[in-house]
Design a protein around this motif. Structure first.
Motif, PDB file in Angstrom:
ATOM      1  N   ALA A  95       0.817  -1.217   0.000  1.00 41.13           N
ATOM      2  CA  ALA A  95       0.000   0.000   0.000  1.00 41.13           C
ATOM      3  C   ALA A  95       0.847   1.262   0.000  1.00 41.13           C
ATOM      4  O   ALA A  95       1.833   1.362   0.743  1.00 41.13           O
ATOM      5  CB  ALA A  95      -0.913   0.000   1.223  1.00 41.13           C
ATOM      6  N   PHE A  96       0.438   2.203  -0.850  1.00 42.22           N
ATOM      7  CA  PHE A  96       0.839   3.598  -0.659  1.00 42.22           C
ATOM      8  C   PHE A  96      -0.243   4.182   0.257  1.00 42.22           C
ATOM      9  O   PHE A  96      -1.420   4.192  -0.110  1.00 42.22           O
ATOM     10  CB  PHE A  96       0.846   4.363  -1.993  1.00 42.22           C
ATOM     11  N   LEU A  97       0.180   4.642   1.418  1.00 46.30           N
ATOM     12  CA  LEU A  97      -0.770   5.160   2.402  1.00 46.30           C
ATOM     13  C   LEU A  97      -1.192   6.574   2.014  1.00 46.30           C
ATOM     14  O   LEU A  97      -0.339   7.426   1.750  1.00 46.30           O
ATOM     15  CB  LEU A  97      -0.096   5.176   3.776  1.00 46.30           C
ATOM     16  N   ASN A  98      -2.507   6.809   1.982  1.00 47.36           N
ATOM     17  CA  ASN A  98      -2.975   8.158   1.676  1.00 47.36           C
ATOM     18  C   ASN A  98      -2.465   9.130   2.742  1.00 47.36           C
ATOM     19  O   ASN A  98      -2.520   8.816   3.931  1.00 47.36           O
ATOM     20  CB  ASN A  98      -4.511   8.172   1.614  1.00 47.36           C
ATOM     21  N   ILE A  99      -1.981  10.283   2.307  1.00 47.51           N
ATOM     22  CA  ILE A  99      -1.500  11.265   3.305  1.00 47.51           C
ATOM     23  C   ILE A  99      -2.657  11.811   4.135  1.00 47.51           C
ATOM     24  O   ILE A  99      -2.444  12.368   5.213  1.00 47.51           O
ATOM     25  CB  ILE A  99      -0.701  12.419   2.662  1.00 47.51           C
ATOM     26  N   SER A 100      -3.874  11.674   3.621  1.00 50.30           N
ATOM     27  CA  SER A 100      -5.049  12.053   4.401  1.00 50.30           C
ATOM     28  C   SER A 100      -5.461  10.858   5.237  1.00 50.30           C
ATOM     29  O   SER A 100      -5.636   9.751   4.715  1.00 50.30           O
ATOM     30  CB  SER A 100      -6.199  12.442   3.472  1.00 50.30           C
ATOM     31  N   ARG A 101      -5.627  11.073   6.529  1.00 52.32           N
ATOM     32  CA  ARG A 101      -5.882   9.932   7.420  1.00 52.32           C
ATOM     33  C   ARG A 101      -7.186   9.217   7.107  1.00 52.32           C
ATOM     34  O   ARG A 101      -7.366   8.051   7.470  1.00 52.32           O
ATOM     35  CB  ARG A 101      -5.821  10.363   8.878  1.00 52.32           C
ATOM     36  N   ILE A 102      -8.105   9.861   6.387  1.00 54.42           N
ATOM     37  CA  ILE A 102      -9.393   9.222   6.080  1.00 54.42           C
ATOM     38  C   ILE A 102      -9.334   8.353   4.811  1.00 54.42           C
ATOM     39  O   ILE A 102     -10.279   7.635   4.504  1.00 54.42           O
ATOM     40  CB  ILE A 102     -10.543  10.244   5.955  1.00 54.42           C
ATOM     41  N   GLY A 103      -8.207   8.396   4.077  1.00 54.90           N
ATOM     42  CA  GLY A 103      -8.126   7.618   2.819  1.00 54.90           C
ATOM     43  C   GLY A 103      -9.190   8.078   1.850  1.00 54.90           C
ATOM     44  O   GLY A 103      -9.532   9.265   1.799  1.00 54.90           O
ATOM     45  N   LEU A 104      -9.747   7.133   1.089  1.00 48.93           N
ATOM     46  CA  LEU A 104     -10.767   7.503   0.098  1.00 48.93           C
ATOM     47  C   LEU A 104     -12.187   7.304   0.637  1.00 48.93           C
ATOM     48  O   LEU A 104     -13.097   6.951  -0.111  1.00 48.93           O
ATOM     49  CB  LEU A 104     -10.547   6.733  -1.209  1.00 48.93           C
ATOM     50  N   MET A 105     -12.347   7.598   1.919  1.00 48.13           N
ATOM     51  CA  MET A 105     -13.692   7.593   2.501  1.00 48.13           C
ATOM     52  C   MET A 105     -14.542   8.637   1.776  1.00 48.13           C
ATOM     53  O   MET A 105     -15.724   8.451   1.517  1.00 48.13           O
ATOM     54  CB  MET A 105     -13.595   7.945   3.987  1.00 48.13           C
ATOM     55  N   ARG A 106     -13.896   9.747   1.440  1.00 49.94           N
ATOM     56  CA  ARG A 106     -14.513  10.765   0.585  1.00 49.94           C
ATOM     57  C   ARG A 106     -13.549  11.054  -0.558  1.00 49.94           C
ATOM     58  O   ARG A 106     -12.367  10.767  -0.461  1.00 49.94           O
ATOM     59  CB  ARG A 106     -14.716  12.067   1.376  1.00 49.94           C
ATOM     60  N   GLN A 107     -14.055  11.644  -1.638  1.00 55.91           N
ATOM     61  CA  GLN A 107     -13.160  11.905  -2.768  1.00 55.91           C
ATOM     62  C   GLN A 107     -12.483  13.274  -2.705  1.00 55.91           C
ATOM     63  O   GLN A 107     -11.721  13.634  -3.592  1.00 55.91           O
ATOM     64  CB  GLN A 107     -13.910  11.739  -4.091  1.00 55.91           C
ATOM     65  N   ASP A 108     -12.788  14.051  -1.667  1.00 55.03           N
ATOM     66  CA  ASP A 108     -12.083  15.333  -1.467  1.00 55.03           C
ATOM     67  C   ASP A 108     -11.247  15.229  -0.196  1.00 55.03           C
ATOM     68  O   ASP A 108     -11.270  16.109   0.664  1.00 55.03           O
ATOM     69  CB  ASP A 108     -13.084  16.492  -1.389  1.00 55.03           C
ATOM     70  N   GLU A 109     -10.481  14.137  -0.125  1.00 48.10           N
ATOM     71  CA  GLU A 109      -9.807  13.802   1.140  1.00 48.10           C
ATOM     72  C   GLU A 109      -8.730  14.808   1.543  1.00 48.10           C
ATOM     73  O   GLU A 109      -8.261  14.769   2.671  1.00 48.10           O
ATOM     74  CB  GLU A 109      -9.228  12.373   1.062  1.00 48.10           C
ATOM     75  N   LEU A 110      -8.343  15.717   0.614  1.00 50.64           N
ATOM     76  CA  LEU A 110      -7.336  16.721   0.978  1.00 50.64           C
ATOM     77  C   LEU A 110      -7.947  18.121   1.112  1.00 50.64           C
ATOM     78  O   LEU A 110      -7.238  19.128   1.101  1.00 50.64           O
ATOM     79  CB  LEU A 110      -6.185  16.723  -0.049  1.00 50.64           C
ATOM     80  N   SER A 111      -9.271  18.169   1.227  1.00 51.43           N
ATOM     81  CA  SER A 111      -9.924  19.482   1.367  1.00 51.43           C
ATOM     82  C   SER A 111      -9.767  20.035   2.783  1.00 51.43           C
ATOM     83  O   SER A 111      -9.871  21.232   2.997  1.00 51.43           O
ATOM     84  CB  SER A 111     -11.409  19.379   1.011  1.00 51.43           C
TER      85      SER A 111
END
Ligand SMILES: [Zn+2]
Length: 369
Positions: free
Chosen positions: A108-124
């Motif tokens: 896995a490449f870990l999403n830098i946003s702790r929520i991952g792709l729970m939402r598609q604007d995870e870096l908002s």
């Protein structure tokens, strides 16, 4: 137990026997004198190190970027899949359990946003970027997490522009892990994104054609910051996906000598079922149709992604390497192949995965057609 595969053809045309012991390659030679169980006669088939897909979405929890690991993995000839940021620090435990239950090797490449792709604007919301949470996760799963992922396009970062990437680069420096960066619609602009990327980082969706933010400038020349990034050692991943691969851009790139490193599919549930990705075989066939050689396309799913992941033992047939193997045929036929922008070309050589060896087991693949 010593296992032997007879009469397989390498991509350079040589026919070889492959000797495997304890899930490692012992010998690849024209003929072998080693005694063992002949597990498979691969006459008429090519063999390569097990295919590695550097860009997948294999965490079934969050729609639409989800797929079942084995369905996009070994069952399609791909013995290693790398999930590109579907999970973050808050939900990686669940993904890890799913990954461990799969036959396919999963990283896995870990999403830098702790929520991952729970939402598609995870870096908002920059509050979701926590170094402590990422560090703890990396320490918990040092074998599983192979890098970080930042999706840098307008709909993901919303008003935050380049800011999430600046933060992500501080994380990657402290952790010494590569960062995979997704590019799409601006802002942020491609040149700005590239200016922050370092040696060993991966630019994915390199042949997308979203307006005013792809690798060619309006006058048709290659974006200079891309050439600088390649010189610095930034890797290019195709990351085909539902909306990120253009034959026109890929053709132009080939003409101008801008080559991809890895052939990640960016496969997930929808584009697996309804296209335009379908599977790795189809993606490989598209690059044969673009004029790349069999050696070049197979390198992009074996040696090169293994190098990007710093796991050379996965992408090699050298003695001592892990004995994940993919067996495939190349059929001379004609098929319309479609990119993510509705353009199509005719492929006359189609790659078909026929069997794999993974975890010491030989598996003949079921064909859907
Ligand atoms: Zn993706």
């Amino acid at each position: 137990m010593v296992q032997i595969v007879k009469n397989a053809t390498l991509v350079n045309g040589a026919t070889v026997d492959i000797v495997i012991d304890n899930q490692r390659i012992v010998e690849v030679a024209e003929t072998t004198t080693v005694q063992g169980d002949v597990i498979f006669d691969a006459a008429g088939m090519y063999v390569s190190p097990g295919w590695i897909d550097l860009h997948t979405h294999a965490f079934p929890k969050y729609k639409p970027y989800c797929a079942i690991p084995d369905q996009i993995g070994y069952k399609t000839g791909v013995t290693t899949i790398v999930d590109a940021g579907s999970s973050g620090a808050d939900n990686v435990d669940e993904f890890y359990q799913i990954a461990q239950a799969a036959k396919t090797r999963v990283f896995a490449f870990l999403n830098i946003s702790r929520i991952g792709l729970m939402r598609q604007d995870e870096l908002s919301d920059l509050g979701n970027l926590s170094f402590d949470a990422i560090q703890q996760t990396v320490e918990k799963y040092p074998q599983f997490i192979v890098g970080l992922k930042a999706r840098m396009s307008a709909s993901v970062v919303c008003g935050n522009g380049i800011q999430p990437l600046i933060i992500a680069e501080t994380f990657r420096n402290k952790l010494a892990l590569p960062l995979m960066v997704h590019v799409g619609t601006a802002p942020p602009e491609l040149s700005k994104v590239l200016s922050y990327m370092k040696k060993g980082d991966i630019l994915t969706h390199c042949y997308h054609e979203k307006e005013n933010n792809h690798i060619f400038r309006e006058d048709g020349s290659v974006e200079p910051s891309l050439l600088d990034a390649i010189d610095r050692g930034v890797y290019l991943d195709v990351g085909h996906g539902s909306s990120s691969f253009s034959f026109r851009i890929a053709q132009k790139a080939k003409q101008q000598g801008v080559y991809f490193d890895s052939l990640g599919t960016d496969i997930y549930q929808n584009n697996q079922k309804n296209g335009p990705v379908y599977n790795m075989e189809t993606t490989l066939s598209k690059f044969l149709a673009l004029g790349y050689s069999l050696e070049e396309v197979i390198e992009a799913v074996t040696i090169k992604p293994a190098k990007i992941l710093s796991k050379p033992e996965l992408g090699s047939l050298q003695p001592g390497s892990i004995a994940d193997l993919t067996f495939f045929t190349v059929k001379e036929t004609s098929k319309k192949l479609t990119d993510s922008f509705g353009a199509s070309i005719h492929g006359d050589s189609l790659i078909n995965a026929e069997a794999v060896i993974i975890g010491g087991n030989y598996v003949e693949l079921e064909k859907s057609d």
